[in-house]
Write an enzyme that holds these catalytic residues in place. Structure first.
Site, short mmCIF file in Angstrom:
data_model
loop_
_atom_site.label_atom_id
_atom_site.label_comp_id
_atom_site.label_asym_id
_atom_site.label_seq_id
_atom_site.Cartn_x
_atom_site.Cartn_y
_atom_site.Cartn_z
N SER A 129 0.84 -1.20 0.00
CA SER A 129 0.00 0.00 0.00
C SER A 129 0.87 1.25 0.00
O SER A 129 1.98 1.24 0.55
CB SER A 129 -0.85 -0.04 1.27
N TYR A 184 -1.25 -1.34 10.80
CA TYR A 184 -1.55 -1.87 9.46
C TYR A 184 -0.38 -1.58 8.52
O TYR A 184 0.14 -2.49 7.85
CB TYR A 184 -2.85 -1.22 8.92
N LYS A 219 2.55 -4.12 6.58
CA LYS A 219 2.95 -4.12 5.17
C LYS A 219 4.47 -3.94 5.05
O LYS A 219 5.12 -4.60 4.24
CB LYS A 219 2.24 -3.00 4.39
P1 NAD Z 1 -10.89 -7.24 1.33
O1 NAD Z 1 -11.07 -7.27 2.80
O2 NAD Z 1 -12.07 -6.93 0.48
O3 NAD Z 1 -10.25 -8.62 0.83
C1 NAD Z 1 -9.36 -9.37 1.61
C2 NAD Z 1 -9.84 -10.81 1.58
O4 NAD Z 1 -8.94 -11.60 2.35
C3 NAD Z 1 -11.24 -11.00 2.18
O5 NAD Z 1 -12.03 -11.74 1.28
C4 NAD Z 1 -10.98 -11.76 3.48
O6 NAD Z 1 -12.06 -12.64 3.77
C5 NAD Z 1 -9.70 -12.49 3.16
N1 NAD Z 1 -8.84 -12.81 4.32
C6 NAD Z 1 -8.43 -11.97 5.31
N2 NAD Z 1 -7.63 -12.62 6.16
C7 NAD Z 1 -7.53 -13.89 5.71
C8 NAD Z 1 -6.85 -15.05 6.17
N3 NAD Z 1 -6.13 -15.03 7.30
N4 NAD Z 1 -6.94 -16.20 5.46
C9 NAD Z 1 -7.68 -16.23 4.32
N5 NAD Z 1 -8.37 -15.19 3.86
C10 NAD Z 1 -8.29 -14.03 4.53
O7 NAD Z 1 -9.70 -6.20 1.04
P2 NAD Z 1 -9.21 -5.58 -0.34
O8 NAD Z 1 -9.59 -4.14 -0.37
O9 NAD Z 1 -9.59 -6.45 -1.47
O10 NAD Z 1 -7.64 -5.64 -0.10
C11 NAD Z 1 -6.85 -6.73 -0.54
C12 NAD Z 1 -5.42 -6.48 -0.14
O11 NAD Z 1 -4.98 -5.22 -0.66
C13 NAD Z 1 -5.21 -6.41 1.38
O12 NAD Z 1 -3.99 -7.06 1.69
C14 NAD Z 1 -5.09 -4.94 1.65
O13 NAD Z 1 -4.30 -4.65 2.76
C15 NAD Z 1 -4.42 -4.43 0.38
N6 NAD Z 1 -4.71 -3.02 0.10
C16 NAD Z 1 -6.01 -2.59 0.03
C17 NAD Z 1 -6.27 -1.23 -0.21
C18 NAD Z 1 -7.69 -0.73 -0.26
O14 NAD Z 1 -7.90 0.48 -0.11
N7 NAD Z 1 -8.71 -1.56 -0.49
C19 NAD Z 1 -5.21 -0.33 -0.38
C20 NAD Z 1 -3.91 -0.82 -0.32
C21 NAD Z 1 -3.65 -2.16 -0.07
#
Ligand code: NAD
Ligand code: UDP
Length: 336
Positions: free
Chosen positions: A123, A147, A151
């Protein structure tokens, strides 16, 4: 086959669609802690293919070993993790356990299975400070909450693994602010409870679920005083993963790459674009700054362009249009 951890979530589900469209076969591992099972049917409706789904946790090493021995996995795209900044401050252990311990268990299983290709969701939060210059990957990094720290720890761990064993091929993707939804309106962001992020909140105001938006801070050092971010369409983000996957065989080191549009928009700019897209008025009050927020940041996305041959295709109007279509078609998210 491409193992997609967290593939039922917001970015993961869009990436599965892009993978299938590009001819890859995703297999999803997700514990559904922040997603719904009916995402699978939605992916099938869009692409004509239903990905294999394994319900389970990345911290379950035994399960991971089984997955790697039962399926011919070539590479892993690793989305699984918790992502709420405020919650990470309240419950840091939850974040270190799920994100750090979970990712450690994943790479251990990969190593054991000899699968050494990984794309990781990082991120722009790792930059941790404001900048009126476009942020390049060589900017210094700093964690400002647990958080972001999770990362950064993982970025360091992956870099160390690559240095020790050049057979590993990894791309760390640093996302700026993903918004929007698939053009079908079938998959999108479905936050639990009161949304923390700007776009889900605005669209819930537009649909009448919330009265008004609170704009956090009107005295930032930006063109209109409100915070500036680099919003990127989730489908552009998804195609960035396919570009990274196609690039993996040509490199043998751990590389961090920004995924953003290179353009910054303020909160008021986004409100205007959303009003235009939805033809709804978004009432708002300008209130105190939110703790931990910074004035302005946006990407220098030139490395993704030169290295991965990728660049964002959608603009802020497209992002608002698609967010609004998803919100209208799914007023209660995946629950109907
Ligand atoms: P999200 O919560 O929609 O998706 C994450 C998925 O991972 C979910 O379906 C959840 O059920 C699953 N999950 C969580 N912990 C788990 C575990 N221990 N075992 C198996 N499954 C697990 O989030 P997103 O927005 O799709 O983000 C995906 C990734 O991108 C994350 O790592 C997040 O930190 C990163 N990210 C997101 C953003 C944002 O703004 N959405 C920005 C930067 C980075
Ligand atoms: N924001 C806001 N009101 C909200 C949510 C967010 O004014 O209800 C602002 C926030 O201060 C920041 C921008 O919108 O300037 C984007 O915030 P978001 O939480 O979506 O993403 P962040 O950049 O914080 O990860």
């Amino acid at each position: 086959m491409i193992l997609v951890t967290g593939g039922m979530g917001y970015i993961g589900s869009h990436t599965c669609v892009e993978l299938i469209n590009a001819g890859f076969t995703p297999i999803i591992l997700d514990n559904l802690c922040n997603s719904h099972k009916n995402v699978l049917e939605r992916i099938e409706t869009i692409t004509g293919q239903k990905p294999t789904f394994i319900e389970g946790d990345i911290r379950d090493s035994e399960l991971l070993n089984k997955v790697f021995s039962n399926y011919p996995i070539d590479a892993v795209i690793h989305f699984a993790g918790l992502k709420a900044v405020g919650e990470s401050v309240q419950h840091p252990l939850r974040y270190y356990d799920n994100n750090v311990v979970g990712s450690l268990s994943l790479v251990q299983a990969m190593e054991k299975a000899g699968v050494k290709r990984l794309i990781f969701s990082s991120s722009a939060t790792v930059y941790g400070c404001s900048s009126t210059e476009p942020i390049t990957e060589s900017f210094s990094t700093k964690a400002v909450n647990p958080y972001g720290q999770s990362k950064l720890i993982l970025e360091t761990m992956f870099t160390d693994i690559c240095h020790a064993d050049p057979e590993w091929q990894m791309v760390i993707l640093r996302y700026f602010n993903p918004i929007g939804a698939h053009e079908s309106g079938l998959i999108g962001e479905d936050p639990n409870g009161i949304p923390n992020n700007l776009l889900p909140f605005i669209s819930q105001v537009a649909i009448g679920k919330r009265d008004k938006l609170q704009v956090f801070g009107g005295d930032y050092d930006t063109h209109d005083g409100t915070g500036v971010r680099d919003y990127i369409h989730v489908c552009d983000l998804a195609s960035g993963h396919v570009a990274a996957l196609n690039h993996l065989p040509y490199k043998s080191n751990c590389l961090a790459v920004n995924l953003g549009t290179g353009k910054g928009y303020s909160v008021l700019d986004v409100i205007n674009a959303f009003e235009k897209a939805s033809n709804k008025k978004i009432p708002y009050d300008v209130v105190e700054r939110r703790l931990g927020d910074i004035d302005i940041y946006f990407a220098d996305a030139s490395l993704a362009n030169s290295l991965l041959n990728w660049q964002a295709q959608f603009n802020i109007d497209d992002m608002c249009r698609d967010t609004w279509r998803w919100q209208q078609k799914n007023p209660n998210g995946y629950l109907g």
